[in-house]
Write a protein that holds these residues in place. Structure first.
Motif, PDB file in Angstrom:
ATOM      1  N   GLU A  24     -32.974 -42.521-101.610  1.00 44.55           N
ATOM      2  CA  GLU A  24     -32.410 -42.004-100.357  1.00 44.55           C
ATOM      3  C   GLU A  24     -30.990 -41.485-100.583  1.00 44.55           C
ATOM      4  O   GLU A  24     -30.588 -40.492 -99.974  1.00 44.55           O
ATOM      5  N   GLY A  25     -30.253 -42.134-101.471  1.00 45.43           N
ATOM      6  CA  GLY A  25     -28.909 -41.662-101.799  1.00 45.43           C
ATOM      7  C   GLY A  25     -28.952 -40.278-102.420  1.00 45.43           C
ATOM      8  O   GLY A  25     -28.156 -39.395-102.080  1.00 45.43           O
ATOM      9  N   HIS A  26     -29.892 -40.072-103.337  1.00 44.69           N
ATOM     10  CA  HIS A  26     -30.034 -38.746-103.951  1.00 44.69           C
ATOM     11  C   HIS A  26     -30.502 -37.718-102.914  1.00 44.69           C
ATOM     12  O   HIS A  26     -30.040 -36.571-102.922  1.00 44.69           O
ATOM     13  N   LYS A  27     -31.409 -38.132-102.042  1.00 45.37           N
ATOM     14  CA  LYS A  27     -31.926 -37.211-101.022  1.00 45.37           C
ATOM     15  C   LYS A  27     -30.801 -36.756-100.096  1.00 45.37           C
ATOM     16  O   LYS A  27     -30.706 -35.573 -99.744  1.00 45.37           O
ATOM     17  N   GLU A  28     -29.947 -37.708 -99.702  1.00 46.89           N
ATOM     18  CA  GLU A  28     -28.830 -37.366 -98.807  1.00 46.89           C
ATOM     19  C   GLU A  28     -27.872 -36.377 -99.456  1.00 46.89           C
ATOM     20  O   GLU A  28     -27.228 -35.579 -98.774  1.00 46.89           O
ATOM     21  N   LYS A  29     -27.770 -36.441-100.774  1.00 45.94           N
ATOM     22  CA  LYS A  29     -26.883 -35.508-101.492  1.00 45.94           C
ATOM     23  C   LYS A  29     -27.555 -34.158-101.764  1.00 45.94           C
ATOM     24  O   LYS A  29     -26.961 -33.277-102.375  1.00 45.94           O
ATOM     25  N   GLY A  30     -28.797 -34.046-101.340  1.00 44.38           N
ATOM     26  CA  GLY A  30     -29.510 -32.780-101.519  1.00 44.38           C
ATOM     27  C   GLY A  30     -30.094 -32.580-102.897  1.00 44.38           C
ATOM     28  O   GLY A  30     -30.460 -31.454-103.265  1.00 44.38           O
ATOM     29  N   HIS A  31     -30.219 -33.664-103.671  1.00 42.83           N
ATOM     30  CA  HIS A  31     -30.767 -33.539-105.017  1.00 42.83           C
ATOM     31  C   HIS A  31     -32.289 -33.388-104.952  1.00 42.83           C
ATOM     32  O   HIS A  31     -32.958 -34.119-104.214  1.00 42.83           O
ATOM     33  N   PRO A  32     -32.865 -32.486-105.723  1.00 40.61           N
ATOM     34  CA  PRO A  32     -34.325 -32.308-105.723  1.00 40.61           C
ATOM     35  C   PRO A  32     -35.025 -33.508-106.367  1.00 40.61           C
ATOM     36  O   PRO A  32     -34.512 -34.099-107.326  1.00 40.61           O
ATOM     37  N   ILE A  33     -36.194 -33.853-105.847  1.00 41.98           N
ATOM     38  CA  ILE A  33     -36.939 -35.024-106.328  1.00 41.98           C
ATOM     39  C   ILE A  33     -38.356 -34.607-106.696  1.00 41.98           C
ATOM     40  O   ILE A  33     -39.009 -33.862-105.970  1.00 41.98           O
ATOM     41  N   VAL A  34     -38.833 -35.100-107.843  1.00 39.93           N
ATOM     42  CA  VAL A  34     -40.205 -34.841-108.276  1.00 39.93           C
ATOM     43  C   VAL A  34     -40.919 -36.179-108.489  1.00 39.93           C
ATOM     44  O   VAL A  34     -40.335 -37.128-109.012  1.00 39.93           O
ATOM     45  N   GLY A  35     -42.162 -36.262-108.052  1.00 44.75           N
ATOM     46  CA  GLY A  35     -42.932 -37.491-108.205  1.00 44.75           C
ATOM     47  C   GLY A  35     -43.630 -37.557-109.554  1.00 44.75           C
ATOM     48  O   GLY A  35     -44.114 -36.534-110.062  1.00 44.75           O
ATOM     49  N   SER A  95     -43.325 -38.750-100.078  1.00 44.64           N
ATOM     50  CA  SER A  95     -42.787 -37.889 -99.020  1.00 44.64           C
ATOM     51  C   SER A  95     -41.523 -37.182 -99.478  1.00 44.64           C
ATOM     52  O   SER A  95     -41.279 -36.027 -99.114  1.00 44.64           O
ATOM     53  N   MET A  96     -40.691 -37.869-100.257  1.00 44.75           N
ATOM     54  CA  MET A  96     -39.433 -37.285-100.717  1.00 44.75           C
ATOM     55  C   MET A  96     -39.649 -36.202-101.776  1.00 44.75           C
ATOM     56  O   MET A  96     -38.787 -35.346-101.971  1.00 44.75           O
ATOM     57  N   SER A  97     -40.784 -36.261-102.471  1.00 44.58           N
ATOM     58  CA  SER A  97     -41.020 -35.384-103.620  1.00 44.58           C
ATOM     59  C   SER A  97     -41.438 -33.992-103.168  1.00 44.58           C
ATOM     60  O   SER A  97     -42.275 -33.846-102.274  1.00 44.58           O
ATOM     61  N   SER A  98     -40.881 -32.982-103.820  1.00 42.99           N
ATOM     62  CA  SER A  98     -41.292 -31.607-103.522  1.00 42.99           C
ATOM     63  C   SER A  98     -42.515 -31.212-104.339  1.00 42.99           C
ATOM     64  O   SER A  98     -43.205 -30.252-103.992  1.00 42.99           O
ATOM     65  N   ALA A  99     -42.762 -31.916-105.436  1.00 40.66           N
ATOM     66  CA  ALA A  99     -43.896 -31.610-106.311  1.00 40.66           C
ATOM     67  C   ALA A  99     -44.242 -32.875-107.109  1.00 40.66           C
ATOM     68  O   ALA A  99     -43.478 -33.847-107.123  1.00 40.66           O
ATOM     69  N   ILE A 100     -45.401 -32.831-107.766  1.00 35.13           N
ATOM     70  CA  ILE A 100     -45.901 -33.985-108.517  1.00 35.13           C
ATOM     71  C   ILE A 100     -46.215 -33.555-109.954  1.00 35.13           C
ATOM     72  O   ILE A 100     -46.785 -32.486-110.174  1.00 35.13           O
ATOM     73  N   ILE A 101     -45.850 -34.427-110.911  1.00 32.62           N
ATOM     74  CA  ILE A 101     -46.217 -34.215-112.315  1.00 32.62           C
ATOM     75  C   ILE A 101     -47.348 -35.189-112.654  1.00 32.62           C
ATOM     76  O   ILE A 101     -47.251 -36.391-112.380  1.00 32.62           O
ATOM     77  N   VAL A 119     -52.535 -31.467-101.246  1.00 28.09           N
ATOM     78  CA  VAL A 119     -51.506 -31.982-100.331  1.00 28.09           C
ATOM     79  C   VAL A 119     -50.113 -31.498-100.712  1.00 28.09           C
ATOM     80  O   VAL A 119     -49.276 -31.215 -99.855  1.00 28.09           O
ATOM     81  N   LYS A 120     -49.857 -31.398-102.019  1.00 27.57           N
ATOM     82  CA  LYS A 120     -48.500 -31.073-102.487  1.00 27.57           C
ATOM     83  C   LYS A 120     -48.611 -30.347-103.832  1.00 27.57           C
ATOM     84  O   LYS A 120     -49.547 -30.618-104.596  1.00 27.57           O
ATOM     85  N   PRO A 121     -47.658 -29.448-104.160  1.00 21.27           N
ATOM     86  CA  PRO A 121     -47.706 -28.790-105.478  1.00 21.27           C
ATOM     87  C   PRO A 121     -47.786 -29.827-106.605  1.00 21.27           C
ATOM     88  O   PRO A 121     -46.995 -30.779-106.626  1.00 21.27           O
ATOM     89  N   LEU A 122     -48.725 -29.638-107.519  1.00 22.51           N
ATOM     90  CA  LEU A 122     -48.981 -30.635-108.565  1.00 22.51           C
ATOM     91  C   LEU A 122     -49.230 -29.923-109.884  1.00 22.51           C
ATOM     92  O   LEU A 122     -50.006 -28.958-109.930  1.00 22.51           O
ATOM     93  N   HIS A 123     -48.572 -30.380-110.930  1.00 24.27           N
ATOM     94  CA  HIS A 123     -48.724 -29.771-112.257  1.00 24.27           C
ATOM     95  C   HIS A 123     -49.341 -30.790-113.201  1.00 24.27           C
ATOM     96  O   HIS A 123     -48.808 -31.893-113.393  1.00 24.27           O
ATOM     97  N   VAL A 124     -50.485 -30.437-113.793  1.00 26.00           N
ATOM     98  CA  VAL A 124     -51.174 -31.335-114.720  1.00 26.00           C
ATOM     99  C   VAL A 124     -50.850 -30.947-116.154  1.00 26.00           C
ATOM    100  O   VAL A 124     -50.969 -29.776-116.536  1.00 26.00           O
ATOM    101  N   MET A 125     -50.433 -31.927-116.950  1.00 19.46           N
ATOM    102  CA  MET A 125     -50.173 -31.722-118.374  1.00 19.46           C
ATOM    103  C   MET A 125     -51.371 -32.235-119.172  1.00 19.46           C
ATOM    104  O   MET A 125     -51.790 -33.384-119.000  1.00 19.46           O
TER     105      MET A 125
END
Length: 384
Positions: A24-35, A95-101, A119-125
């Motif tokens: 939540e601290g990173h989210k408040e600072k506007g930092h991007p989050i990936v799951g 919910s916080m994540s803009s995309a999933i790895i 449901v959400k942008p997802l990249h498979v390796m």
């Protein structure tokens, strides 16, 4: 003996709440989050792009009935829990994540990821699972570069060889200090318990070196004082247990709790949620830092790899260091890779190290806690 909480920030014993506050601290600072779901997600690359990785919810039985409306009931509980959280929208980290790895570590996860991608942008390796083949390193390096392209496009950011190299060096430093932290469990009797190892590891997984190293310096000073004051858990006679196998968290923590309730001490949790996440070192100052990352990740001794002899050599190193009296192999129901590999692990532990070995196959329910406790108590009786 009353022992002062290690981090003493009001979240000891509640690692998910601590990490949620961190995110939540990173989210408040506007930092991007990936799951992320797995230890194969190259967090050094994520750090190098100024993105915050968050480990997604996967360890509760609560959302499994929702998942079973779509997924087969006889699927691994970790996969069902992961997808149930997505369906119910109850994982704050998702919910916080803009995309999933995601990674192709097992068939069940691969097919679940196809549903999650709706449901959400997802990249498979595509993870090479014969790590010793000559093509594996080239292929995994390509996969990491493709991930870099996906993240750059999705988050409108860039990574350079220099920012990746910096992230590698700081993560190596963080992981080195985490291994020093685990050293306090190797003391006889141990100076830290499973809950403290889990708490610190849960925070260290998503945290950068800059964030985690100052905290670890403080924790190591506190632990030195515990040693000076003779503070420890259990007694010299308490059975010391190495727990290997599938990831452990949330409702699966019952295995640690039952061992402790039976009088034992978990001296090293060997899983992606334990010491495994902080083992190994990425080679520094190479001409190609992405390739160096790929090399280290291919050496993770996961049961999805074949052959997975690195798991056996890693077990030997841990047994020699932490001096367990027994090895417990925790296998999640329907996790065929770890379940089949259990035979090889049990044979190796007995023949190479002469230690008692016990496989526990379970899920996230509490229906079998009595049976597990009976098996653990019988194991401890053998130890005398």
């Amino acid at each position: 003996m009353n022992i002062e909480p290690l981090m003493n920030d009001g979240f000891d014993g509640e690692p998910a709440r601590r990490v949620l506050r961190y995110m939540e601290g990173h989210k408040e600072k506007g930092h991007p989050i990936v799951g992320i779901y797995c230890g194969y997600a190259p967090i050094e690359l994520i750090y190098a792009m100024g993105i915050v990785p968050t480990v997604l919810c996967a360890f509760s039985k609560a959302p499994i009935p929702s998942a079973e409306a779509i997924l087969p009931a006889n699927l691994c509980p970790l996969i069902k829990s992961s997808y149930g959280f997505i369906l119910e929208g109850t994982c704050p980290f998702f919910s916080m994540s803009s995309a999933i790895i995601a990674e192709t570590t097992c068939d069940g996860k691969k097919k679940m990821f196809e549903l999650a991608a709706q449901v959400k942008p997802l990249h498979v390796m595509d993870l090479p699972q014969l790590p010793d083949e000559v093509e594996a390193l080239d292929n995994w390096t390509v996969m990491i570069r493709k991930l870099q392209g996906f993240l750059e496009k999705t988050y409108h950011t860039k990574a350079t060889d220099q920012t990746i190299e910096t992230a590698i060096q700081k993560t190596n430093r963080k992981n080195s200090m985490m291994r020093k932290f685990y050293d306090y469990a190797a003391i006889h009797p141990p100076v830290i318990n499973w809950q403290e190892m889990y708490d610190v590891g849960f925070l260290a997984l998503p945290s950068t070196g800059d964030e985690m190293i100052p905290l670890l310096e403080t924790l190591l000073e506190k632990l030195d004082k515990r040693v000076e004051q003779g503070v420890h858990y259990g007694s010299p006679e308490s059975p010391r247990v190495l727990v290997t196998g599938c990831p452990v968290g949330g409702d699966a923590l019952k295995i640690f709790k039952i061992i402790e309730a039976a009088g034992g001490l978990v001296v090293v949790p060997d899983a992606c949620t334990g010491i495994k996440a902080f083992m190994g070192k990425i080679e520094e100052n190479t001409p190609d830092p992405v390739r160096a990352i790929a090399q280290r990740y291919l050496e993770i001794p996961c049961a999805c790899m074949t052959p997975n002899d690195r798991r056996l050599s890693s077990l030997s190193e841990m047994i020699e260091k932490f001096k367990p009296d027994a090895v417990v192999d925790f296998v999640l129901t329907a996790c065929h890779s770890y379940n089949v590999e259990a035979y090889k692990v049990g044979e190796y532990v007995g023949e190479r190290h002469g230690l008692p070995y016990l496989k526990i196959e379970s899920d996230y329910s509490d229906n079998d806690e009595g049976q597990i406790r009976t098996k653990i108590e019988a194991l401890f009786e053998i130890l005398g």
